[in-house]
Design a protein around this motif. Structure first.
Motif, PDB file in Angstrom:
ATOM      1  N   ARG A 207       0.830  -1.207  -0.021  1.00 21.80           N
ATOM      2  CA  ARG A 207       0.161   0.081  -0.054  1.00 21.80           C
ATOM      3  C   ARG A 207       0.883   1.214  -0.049  1.00 21.80           C
ATOM      4  O   ARG A 207       0.244   2.241  -0.555  1.00 21.80           O
ATOM      5  N   GLU A 210       1.075   2.794  -3.493  1.00 22.48           N
ATOM      6  CA  GLU A 210      -0.216   3.383  -4.023  1.00 22.48           C
ATOM      7  C   GLU A 210      -0.275   4.644  -3.700  1.00 22.48           C
ATOM      8  O   GLU A 210      -0.709   4.928  -2.564  1.00 22.48           O
ATOM      9  N   ASP A 212      -2.772   6.764  -4.709  1.00 17.42           N
ATOM     10  CA  ASP A 212      -3.927   7.147  -3.927  1.00 17.42           C
ATOM     11  C   ASP A 212      -4.209   6.708  -2.603  1.00 17.42           C
ATOM     12  O   ASP A 212      -4.881   7.541  -1.822  1.00 17.42           O
ATOM     13  N   VAL A 213      -3.690   5.554  -2.152  1.00 22.16           N
ATOM     14  CA  VAL A 213      -3.755   5.195  -0.585  1.00 22.16           C
ATOM     15  C   VAL A 213      -3.212   6.249   0.065  1.00 22.16           C
ATOM     16  O   VAL A 213      -3.528   6.476   1.203  1.00 22.16           O
ATOM     17  N   VAL A 215      -2.209   9.412  -0.318  1.00 20.89           N
ATOM     18  CA  VAL A 215      -2.882  10.542  -0.215  1.00 20.89           C
ATOM     19  C   VAL A 215      -4.126  10.550   0.893  1.00 20.89           C
ATOM     20  O   VAL A 215      -4.442  11.597   1.483  1.00 20.89           O
ATOM     21  N   ALA A 216      -4.933   9.608   0.584  1.00 23.19           N
ATOM     22  CA  ALA A 216      -6.065   9.544   1.307  1.00 23.19           C
ATOM     23  C   ALA A 216      -5.601   9.192   2.800  1.00 23.19           C
ATOM     24  O   ALA A 216      -6.627   9.609   3.638  1.00 23.19           O
ATOM     25  N   ARG A 217      -4.440   8.796   3.365  1.00 22.31           N
ATOM     26  CA  ARG A 217      -4.245   8.301   4.696  1.00 22.31           C
ATOM     27  C   ARG A 217      -3.344   9.292   5.141  1.00 22.31           C
ATOM     28  O   ARG A 217      -3.247   9.395   6.549  1.00 22.31           O
ATOM     29  N   CYS A 218      -2.577   9.935   4.417  1.00 19.10           N
ATOM     30  CA  CYS A 218      -1.625  10.834   4.992  1.00 19.10           C
ATOM     31  C   CYS A 218      -2.131  12.054   5.925  1.00 19.10           C
ATOM     32  O   CYS A 218      -1.636  12.352   6.956  1.00 19.10           O
ATOM     33  N   VAL A 219      -3.247  12.425   5.482  1.00 18.20           N
ATOM     34  CA  VAL A 219      -4.012  13.770   6.281  1.00 18.20           C
ATOM     35  C   VAL A 219      -4.429  13.112   7.717  1.00 18.20           C
ATOM     36  O   VAL A 219      -4.053  13.551   8.787  1.00 18.20           O
ATOM     37  N   PRO A 220      -5.152  11.947   7.684  1.00 13.67           N
ATOM     38  CA  PRO A 220      -5.682  11.553   8.940  1.00 13.67           C
ATOM     39  C   PRO A 220      -4.424  10.809   9.804  1.00 13.67           C
ATOM     40  O   PRO A 220      -4.379  11.360  11.084  1.00 13.67           O
ATOM     41  N   THR A 273      -4.284  -1.630   7.048  1.00 18.52           N
ATOM     42  CA  THR A 273      -5.973  -1.768   6.272  1.00 18.52           C
ATOM     43  C   THR A 273      -6.696  -1.448   7.177  1.00 18.52           C
ATOM     44  O   THR A 273      -8.024  -1.154   6.814  1.00 18.52           O
ATOM     45  N   GLU A 275      -9.020   1.511   9.799  1.00 20.15           N
ATOM     46  CA  GLU A 275      -9.350   2.813   9.721  1.00 20.15           C
ATOM     47  C   GLU A 275      -8.288   3.519  10.555  1.00 20.15           C
ATOM     48  O   GLU A 275      -8.119   3.064  11.521  1.00 20.15           O
TER      49      GLU A 275
END
Length: 310
Positions: A207, A210, A212-213, A215-220, A273, A275
């Motif tokens: 992951r 990837e 897109d993964v 980018v989606a997880r960096c902020v949280p 994987t 949340e």
């Protein structure tokens, strides 16, 4: 989930334990190493079926061993060592009684991981300083093998410390024998895990490649790290120790270990994987505890390293 594994080891052994080998049976983290359940198993074997105090006392003994080793290694560093010992000894994860927050009453084995990581770093620090005794390298290999046999994070933590040693200069002639010894001691763990029924995959290194993964997880993940860093009841003094190590001149080994710890913690949550918020809330304080005593020892060292980083 360590206690049910220990009960089964006391009853039938690792080769037949249903929660390890039967996919139809409920099993939690089947792939985890079995060193600590193996230490708990004899207590279950001689205890009543509903016993809980005995195994908790084993975990408490491991925490006392951690504090004892930390006290012994910090004592030569005077007042600074005593302050750091008091800070680690009063860490929330160690002294809190609430089950989900306590490394002892909660039944977690992260204290054992911290003990073996501290022992490894202490031995390597002596090897690098040139004041090691004859058994120091053997002790380092023993701590490394135990680290690999305690939690799934152990092999990565061992690799981080050894990589920091390699990058620090020429005084690492004993590194390969040490690594080989640690690997040899971990062979039982490797063989047992090879026959374990696969569990739900919670960490996928692919992951990290990837976009897109990430980018989606960096902020949280970044937000979670910032929030936890400000919560002294969670991570304690770890952020301060990391900042000290990363900023100190002349302490290359400590800086590299600290940088490796930061990278490992961040990448773990980027590749999970689960949340992000829930995963960090339930595990970040325990992963931080792995590194806290070792970083306290490195922070206590006041002597600058030689220019070649030996």
């Amino acid at each position: 989930f360590w206690a049910p594994k220990a009960r089964e080891l006391a009853r039938v052994g690792a080769s037949e334990a249903p929660t390890l080998h039967d996919p139809a049976r409920l099993g939690v983290h089947r792939e985890y190493p079995l060193l600590v359940p193996s230490l708990l198993a004899p207590v279950f074997a001689v205890s009543p079926p509903d016993a809980t105090a005995g195994p908790k006392l084993v975990l408490a003994a491991l925490q006392l061993a951690l504090l004892g080793l930390l006290a012994a290694t910090l004592r030569p560093h005077g007042a600074r060592g005593l302050v750091l010992l008091a800070a680690v000894g009063s860490a929330p994860l160690l002294v809190m009684l609430e089950v989900r927050e306590s490394v002892v009453s909660g039944g977690y084995v992260d204290g054992a991981d911290a003990l073996f990581l501290l022992g490894l770093v202490a031995c390597i620090a002596r090897l690098r300083a040139g004041d090691a005794t004859r058994g120091t390298a053997a002790a380092a290999a023993l701590f490394g093998g135990a680290l690999m046999s305690t939690k799934v994070e152990g092999p990565v933590e061992l690799a981080i410390v050894l990589a920091a040693w390699v990058l620090c200069g020429p005084r690492h002639a004993r590194l390969l024998p040490l690594a080989a010894g640690a690997l040899a001691l971990a062979v039982p763990t490797i063989l047992l895990r090879a026959g374990v029924a696969p569990d739900e995959q919670g960490f996928e290194p692919a992951r990290l490649l990837e976009g897109d993964v990430l980018v989606a997880r960096c902020v949280p993940v970044a937000a979670g790290v910032a929030r936890l860093a400000l919560d002294a009841s969670c991570l304690g003094l770890l952020p301060a120790l990391l900042a000290v190590q990363l900023a100190r001149p002349g302490q290359r080994f400590g800086r590299l270990v600290a940088a490796g710890a930061v990278a490992f913690l961040l990448l773990s949550y980027l590749a999970t994987t689960m949340e992000a918020h829930r995963h960090m809330q339930t595990s970040a304080h325990r992963l931080a505890w792995h590194w806290l005593p070792a970083l306290a020892l490195l922070a206590a060292a006041g002597r600058a390293e030689e220019p070649h980083g030996g």
